[in-house]
Design an enzyme around this catalytic site. Structure first.
Site, mmCIF file in Angstrom:
data_model
loop_
_atom_site.group_PDB
_atom_site.id
_atom_site.type_symbol
_atom_site.label_atom_id
_atom_site.label_comp_id
_atom_site.label_asym_id
_atom_site.label_seq_id
_atom_site.Cartn_x
_atom_site.Cartn_y
_atom_site.Cartn_z
ATOM 1 N N HIS A 72 23.859 -47.089 116.041
ATOM 2 C CA HIS A 72 23.864 -45.664 116.330
ATOM 3 C C HIS A 72 24.689 -45.403 117.591
ATOM 4 O O HIS A 72 24.434 -45.991 118.637
ATOM 5 C CB HIS A 72 22.442 -45.144 116.549
ATOM 6 C CG HIS A 72 21.662 -44.975 115.281
ATOM 7 N ND1 HIS A 72 20.513 -44.221 115.205
ATOM 8 C CD2 HIS A 72 21.883 -45.441 114.034
ATOM 9 C CE1 HIS A 72 20.053 -44.248 113.964
ATOM 10 N NE2 HIS A 72 20.874 -44.993 113.238
ATOM 11 N N TYR A 201 15.423 -35.882 118.480
ATOM 12 C CA TYR A 201 14.328 -35.582 119.396
ATOM 13 C C TYR A 201 14.144 -34.067 119.426
ATOM 14 O O TYR A 201 15.107 -33.314 119.588
ATOM 15 C CB TYR A 201 14.643 -36.082 120.799
ATOM 16 C CG TYR A 201 14.587 -37.587 120.948
ATOM 17 C CD1 TYR A 201 13.477 -38.198 121.519
ATOM 18 C CD2 TYR A 201 15.635 -38.398 120.520
ATOM 19 C CE1 TYR A 201 13.409 -39.580 121.664
ATOM 20 C CE2 TYR A 201 15.581 -39.781 120.653
ATOM 21 C CZ TYR A 201 14.468 -40.358 121.233
ATOM 22 O OH TYR A 201 14.408 -41.719 121.362
ATOM 23 N N PRO A 293 6.935 -44.004 124.694
ATOM 24 C CA PRO A 293 8.021 -44.393 123.788
ATOM 25 C C PRO A 293 9.188 -43.415 123.737
ATOM 26 O O PRO A 293 10.193 -43.709 123.093
ATOM 27 C CB PRO A 293 7.317 -44.476 122.425
ATOM 28 C CG PRO A 293 6.133 -43.580 122.555
ATOM 29 C CD PRO A 293 5.690 -43.680 123.976
ATOM 30 N N LYS A 297 12.213 -47.674 125.546
ATOM 31 C CA LYS A 297 12.463 -48.725 126.538
ATOM 32 C C LYS A 297 11.509 -49.912 126.468
ATOM 33 O O LYS A 297 11.775 -50.941 127.087
ATOM 34 C CB LYS A 297 12.379 -48.131 127.961
ATOM 35 C CG LYS A 297 13.436 -47.090 128.267
ATOM 36 C CD LYS A 297 14.821 -47.665 128.131
ATOM 37 C CE LYS A 297 15.890 -46.621 128.245
ATOM 38 N NZ LYS A 297 17.181 -47.085 127.721
ATOM 39 N N TYR A 385 19.952 -44.049 128.126
ATOM 40 C CA TYR A 385 19.445 -44.345 126.789
ATOM 41 C C TYR A 385 20.013 -45.649 126.252
ATOM 42 O O TYR A 385 19.283 -46.457 125.650
ATOM 43 C CB TYR A 385 19.767 -43.188 125.837
ATOM 44 C CG TYR A 385 18.940 -43.211 124.574
ATOM 45 C CD1 TYR A 385 17.707 -42.577 124.524
ATOM 46 C CD2 TYR A 385 19.380 -43.869 123.432
ATOM 47 C CE1 TYR A 385 16.930 -42.596 123.371
ATOM 48 C CE2 TYR A 385 18.619 -43.892 122.274
ATOM 49 C CZ TYR A 385 17.394 -43.257 122.244
ATOM 50 O OH TYR A 385 16.630 -43.293 121.113
#
Length: 397
Positions: A72, A201, A293, A297, A385
């Site tokens: 991704h 998200y 979550p 990480k 990220y």
């Protein structure tokens, strides 16, 4: 019995450490309180940073990940009914993440350990870590009705938040930092195609949601729910209905629903232990820290702990240097706190807190509007990220 390193816990951190040590010619025995089948039954996230991908390759277990994992280069953030894409690959100069389930990572590591004929004691009871403040630490346990004492040079505590290792440290020698969030994540796993080829998200007036995936045919979805909710309160139909209310029109048009394979509610917490070394006992992974979550990480932090610990032990045995083991805790914690900060920040930005009023949602929308329409803001999200580099843990000169 005698070994160089006793590893407590056969989750991904303990298994990865054992495999890296094996590659370096260092002996290790793993002691695990539950069965291998139970370890594999744990449903966890599966977004791997490049550092974790590289470590699995270094351990010699990356082949299936590269075949089946999904690369991704970005993810979506949905708020105020509009979806925006964080282009991680472009913003970070070519970095990506890999979607590959933690269960699959664990399976690959288990298979490698079995193939190498290395000792693992599953379903061990009465596990005790002893004399770790001396030069001769020991681990005692019972397996298949027989008592064992394992003599070793070092003990690696990879046995999770509820494990025996951290609990064995004298309370006056340890400091714990914790934040418990007033909601949980209701997760549903289904054999349905993902609603999108990247994660989404969601900041919704009804609460957070996440559209995730395990493969091109298996999806994982999450809903923010009150801690008072019970899993039996949520039918599959109720879950899908609520998810639709939090998504945008495009996602709703593409959403394919189906029966759940697994449903569970997980509480969220931020937790850090300082220090992470106690004599010859070292904590790694969830034994030392927990992250919500939201920032993806948890597994990645465990992997970097393991890398620092492996490097320290290799230096000890091969270069006769104790610098690595002396600096292990500080090196880990410098990176851990940055990941904890990012996970806390993402959680605060994307969720609705029960005691917050309408003004907080306006603050969130204003911050998201800035971040997603600012190169600097988007770069900060992307850089965190995809994961900070390993050498980011070194003190600034």
């Amino acid at each position: 019995m005698r070994t160089q390193v006793a590893i407590i816990g056969a989750g991904p951190s303990g298994l990865l450490l054992s495999q890296l040590l094996h590659k370096a010619g260092i002996d290790a025995v793993i002691v695990e309180r539950v069965s291998g089948a139970h370890v594999l039954s744990r449903i966890r996230a599966g977004v791997l940073e490049q550092v974790a991908i590289d470590l699995l390759d270094e351990a010699g277990v990356g082949a299936r990940m590269h075949r089946e994992g999904l690369v991704h280069g970005g993810f979506g953030m949905l708020y105020a009914g509009r979806r925006h894409r964080i282009d991680m690959n472009t913003l970070t100069g070519g970095k990506n993440v890999m979607v590959y389930g933690q269960t699959e990572v664990t399976h690959d590591l288990m298979d490698a350990r079995t193939a190498a004929g290395l000792p693992t004691y599953y379903e061990a009871s009465d596990v005790q870590v002893l004399d770790f403040d001396t030069q001769r630490p020991r681990v005692s346990f019972t397996h298949a009705g027989q008592s064992y004492e394992l003599q070793c040079d070092f003990i690696a505590g990879c046995d999770g938040f509820h494990g025996v290792c951290r609990a064995s440290v004298p309370r006056q020698s340890i400091e714990e930092f914790e934040k418990v969030y007033p909601f949980g994540w209701l997760g549903l796993l289904s054999d349905t195609p993902p609603v999108h080829d990247e994660l989404i998200y969601v900041n919704s007036p009804r609460g957070f949601a996440l559209c995730s995936q395990r493969s091109k045919t298996r999806s994982r979805y999450y809903l923010q729910v009150p801690l008072t909710d019970r899993i039996e309160d949520w039918t599959d139909a109720a879950f899908w209905q609520e998810l639709r209310l939090r998504l945008d029109e495009e996602a709703n048009a593409k959403l394919i629903t189906g029966p759940s394979i697994e449903k569970s509610i997980a509480p969220l917490r931020s937790f850090v232990t300082e220090p992470m070394r106690f004599g010859r006992l070292f904590l790694a992974g969830d034994a030392a820290h927990i992250v919500p979550p939201t920032g993806a990480k948890g597994l990645n932090l465990a992997a970097t702990d393991v890398k620092y610990l492996c490097n320290a032990l290799v230096d000890y045995y091969q270069a006769h240097s104790e610098a690595g083991i002396d600096g292990y805790s500080a090196r880990c914690l410098r990176r851990i706190w940055k990941a904890e900060r990012f996970s806390w920040w993402m959680t605060s930005l994307m969720h609705r807190f029960p005691d917050d009023g309408p003004i907080t949602s306006r603050f969130q929308e204003a911050e998201l509007d800035y971040l997603l329409n600012s190169h600097a803001g988007s770069l900060s999200i992307a850089e965190n990220y995809v994961g900070l580099p390993l050498d980011f843990a070194e003190p600034a000169q």
